[in-house]
Design an enzyme around this catalytic site. Structure first.
Site, PDB file in Angstrom:
ATOM      1  N   GLY A 263     -12.018  -7.256  -5.130  1.00 33.79           N
ATOM      2  CA  GLY A 263     -12.071  -5.790  -5.153  1.00 33.79           C
ATOM      3  C   GLY A 263     -10.999  -5.268  -4.223  1.00 33.79           C
ATOM      4  N   CYS A 266      -6.089  -2.992  -3.711  1.00 31.75           N
ATOM      5  CA  CYS A 266      -4.834  -3.588  -4.189  1.00 31.75           C
ATOM      6  C   CYS A 266      -4.977  -4.456  -5.439  1.00 31.75           C
ATOM      7  CB  CYS A 266      -4.199  -4.408  -3.075  1.00 31.75           C
ATOM      8  SG  CYS A 266      -3.644  -3.388  -1.723  1.00 31.75           S
TER       9      CYS A 266
HETATM   10  C1  UDX Z   1      -4.589  -7.998  -0.624  1.00 29.31           C
HETATM   11  C2  UDX Z   1      -3.487  -9.033  -0.359  1.00 29.31           C
HETATM   12  O1  UDX Z   1      -4.078 -10.222   0.203  1.00 29.31           O
HETATM   13  C3  UDX Z   1      -2.417  -8.472   0.550  1.00 29.31           C
HETATM   14  O2  UDX Z   1      -1.363  -9.406   0.702  1.00 29.31           O
HETATM   15  C4  UDX Z   1      -1.874  -7.186  -0.090  1.00 29.31           C
HETATM   16  O3  UDX Z   1      -0.884  -6.605   0.697  1.00 29.31           O
HETATM   17  C5  UDX Z   1      -3.004  -6.204  -0.316  1.00 29.31           C
HETATM   18  O4  UDX Z   1      -4.008  -6.811  -1.144  1.00 29.31           O
HETATM   19  P1  UDX Z   1      -6.743  -7.081   0.661  1.00 29.31           P
HETATM   20  O5  UDX Z   1      -7.000  -6.272  -0.566  1.00 29.31           O
HETATM   21  O6  UDX Z   1      -6.854  -6.438   1.980  1.00 29.31           O
HETATM   22  O7  UDX Z   1      -5.274  -7.736   0.611  1.00 29.31           O
HETATM   23  O8  UDX Z   1      -7.805  -8.287   0.648  1.00 29.31           O
HETATM   24  P2  UDX Z   1      -7.826  -9.837   0.407  1.00 29.31           P
HETATM   25  O9  UDX Z   1      -8.226 -10.515   1.649  1.00 29.31           O
HETATM   26  O10 UDX Z   1      -6.614 -10.325  -0.250  1.00 29.31           O
HETATM   27  O11 UDX Z   1      -9.058  -9.938  -0.615  1.00 29.31           O
HETATM   28  C6  UDX Z   1      -9.054  -9.227  -1.857  1.00 29.31           C
HETATM   29  C7  UDX Z   1     -10.337  -9.465  -2.601  1.00 29.31           C
HETATM   30  O12 UDX Z   1     -10.399 -10.800  -3.072  1.00 29.31           O
HETATM   31  C8  UDX Z   1     -11.608  -9.256  -1.780  1.00 29.31           C
HETATM   32  O13 UDX Z   1     -12.566  -8.560  -2.561  1.00 29.31           O
HETATM   33  C9  UDX Z   1     -12.094 -10.657  -1.475  1.00 29.31           C
HETATM   34  O14 UDX Z   1     -13.498 -10.729  -1.318  1.00 29.31           O
HETATM   35  C10 UDX Z   1     -11.638 -11.389  -2.732  1.00 29.31           C
HETATM   36  N1  UDX Z   1     -11.432 -12.832  -2.515  1.00 29.31           N
HETATM   37  C11 UDX Z   1     -10.452 -13.268  -1.690  1.00 29.31           C
HETATM   38  C12 UDX Z   1     -12.230 -13.740  -3.203  1.00 29.31           C
HETATM   39  O15 UDX Z   1     -13.120 -13.361  -3.976  1.00 29.31           O
HETATM   40  N2  UDX Z   1     -11.998 -15.083  -3.019  1.00 29.31           N
HETATM   41  C13 UDX Z   1     -11.031 -15.546  -2.192  1.00 29.31           C
HETATM   42  O16 UDX Z   1     -10.881 -16.779  -2.090  1.00 29.31           O
HETATM   43  C14 UDX Z   1     -10.226 -14.618  -1.487  1.00 29.31           C
END
Ligand code: UDX
Length: 438
Positions: A263, A266
């Site tokens: 979610g 981004c």
């Molecule tokens: C992301 C990118 O990582 C970052 O480089 C970009 O600039 C902006 O978008 P962000 O949205 O802050 O950052 O969160 P991120 O930590 O990447 O996680 C995104 C989503 O993926 C979260 O909902 C998280 O729960 C989910 N996620 C992440 C998973 O479901 N599994 C994982 O292994 C990693």
């Protein structure tokens, strides 16, 4: 150097604070007067670890100030960062009208040539549009000719300061020696301090690097969520699969946590936008459509499991733990938990919601939900619990305590917060992502 950061939201304020920490003089501009008032009074109006402290330090050193006035913001600056929002429209493409509006304002108010940097995530070829807008405004008002640079951010919410102060790489796309020189000078303090790769490209390539990076990470998450479904059917364990895959340095363990899907502000938007711009350019990015489909499927998984374990959900008391889109932030934009709670309410469940920091951001959305200040309050007497955000405090709850609190021993662990094996041993009926479903 002196620079303006236009749009002091999540990305803009972190950019401003980190640039100030590296000794640059930064003016932050926002048209939202309440935000500017709050920042002038010394308060960051949202939660991001270490941001408040860094902003305080920058302000105390005289390196950060705020304004709502373009002429004031652009006075004497070398570089203007565009950090405004690019919200998704109904057709999946980003709304770039705020970016264009800022470009127009820069051209109208700048009294000398600037390097205009797109920091907001935008589709490839947006730089051309910014350049066109700057040129048209300058021709109309007798202004200066500005240069356009793409300098995508890769910061994650919750670790935004660390990601910005110590990035894996700095990417700068520019189409002139002069613009590349200015940007290199801007980042020299960071490179001296941290020494990461500095990738200099043309503008379009830098724009593409951002979309390709985020879409790839989202695809990694959807891939492991698809593997989780197969593990559930086959009776295998997705966490062991991910760990073993991750030992292969060509794959890596990061972003292989199966769960409720991605979610935030981004990934969902960037995947859609990349599909859209690819189609506009004449390429059908079917793989990303599948990434998006698997992500939607992941968000529907908890209610599907709950119905399996409880039969009817209406009038049942359901504890939902976590609403932020991930731990370490109070951001609920595109949070998978929102879909889970909406679906529970549609089914007539009584939802008791806990989150350590994000409840205030959803109170108005769901008048019928019970908002719980403590996690035990949410769990006490509930017929089942669903985990939606993997906050550390949830992991600290033992199966024994959970058993004492819940009315029925039913757990839908959509973020693999607890050991499925441990819960089963304690007498729970459990649905855990990517482990055998009983
Ligand atoms: C992301 C990118 O990582 C970052 O480089 C970009 O600039 C902006 O978008 P962000 O949205 O802050 O950052 O969160 P991120 O930590 O990447 O996680 C995104 C989503 O993926 C979260 O909902 C998280 O729960 C989910 N996620 C992440 C998973 O479901 N599994 C994982 O292994 C990693």
């Amino acid at each position: 150097m002196k620079l303006a950061v236009i749009g002091v939201g999540h990305v803009g304020l972190v950019t401003a604070a980190c640039m100030a920490a590296d000794g640059h003089e930064v003016v932050g501009l926002d048209t939202d007067t309440s935000k500017v008032d709050s920042l002038r009074a010394g308060t960051v109006p949202w939660y991001e670890p270490d941001l408040q402290e860094l902003v305080d330090k920058g302000a105390a050193a005289g390196f950060i100030s705020y304004t709502t006035d373009f002429s004031e913001a652009l006075d004497g600056v070398d570089v203007a960062f565009i950090c405004v929002g690019t919200p998704m429209m109904d057709n999946g493409s980003p709304n770039l009208s705020y970016v264009q509006s800022v470009a127009s304002s820069i051209a109208r108010h700048a009294r000398h040539p600037l390097v205009v940097v797109e920091k907001s995530t935008v589709p490839v070829r947006t730089g051309e549009r910014i350049r066109q807008t700057l040129a048209l405004e300058s021709m109309a008002h007798g202004g200066e000719m500005h240069e356009v640079v793409s300098n995508p951010e890769f910061l994650r919410e919750g670790t935004a300061i660390e990601d910005t102060l110590r990035p894996d790489r700095v990417v700068v796309g520019a189409d002139s020696e002069h613009a590349h020189g200015v940007m290199r000078a801007l980042y020299q303090p960071l490179l001296d301090r941290h020494g990461c790769p500095y990738v200099a490209t043309d503008v379009k390539t830098a724009e593409l690097i951002k979309h390709a990076s985020n879409a790839f990470l989202a695809t990694k998450i959807s891939f492991i969520n698809a593997v989780a479904r197969i593990c559930e059917l086959a009776g295998a364990d997705v966490e062991q699969v991910a760990d073993a895959m991750g030992f292969d340095h060509r794959i890596g363990r990061a972003f292989l946590d199966a769960g409720l899907g991605y979610g935030g502000s981004c990934f969902p938007k960037d995947v859609e936008a990349f599909i859209h711009i690819a189609a506009e350019l004449g390429y059908d990015f079917g793989m990303l459509r599948e990434t998006d489909r698997i992500n939607r499927e992941a968000k529907a998984w908890p209610l599907h499991q709950l119905r399996r374990l409880l039969w009817n959900v209406n009038d049942k008391e359901i504890a939902v733990l976590g609403v932020a889109f991930k731990p370490g932030t109070d951001d609920v934009r595109e949070a998978p938990a929102i879909e889970v709670v909406d679906a529970l309410l549609d089914d007539g469940a009584n939802v008791r919601l806990h989150d350590p920091v994000a409840l205030d951001n959803v109170r108005e959305r769901w008048p019928e939900v019970s908002f719980c200040g403590g996690v035990e309050e949410a769990l006490r007497g509930a017929h089942a619990v669903i985990t939606c955000t993997e906050w550390d405090e949830y992991a600290a709850i033992t199966p024994e305590r959970l058993r004492e609190l819940l009315a029925y021993p039913v757990v839908v662990d959509a973020r693999n917060v607890w050991s499925a094996e441990g819960l089963r041993k304690a007498g729970f009926t459990v649905a855990s992502v990517g482990s055998p479903l009983t």
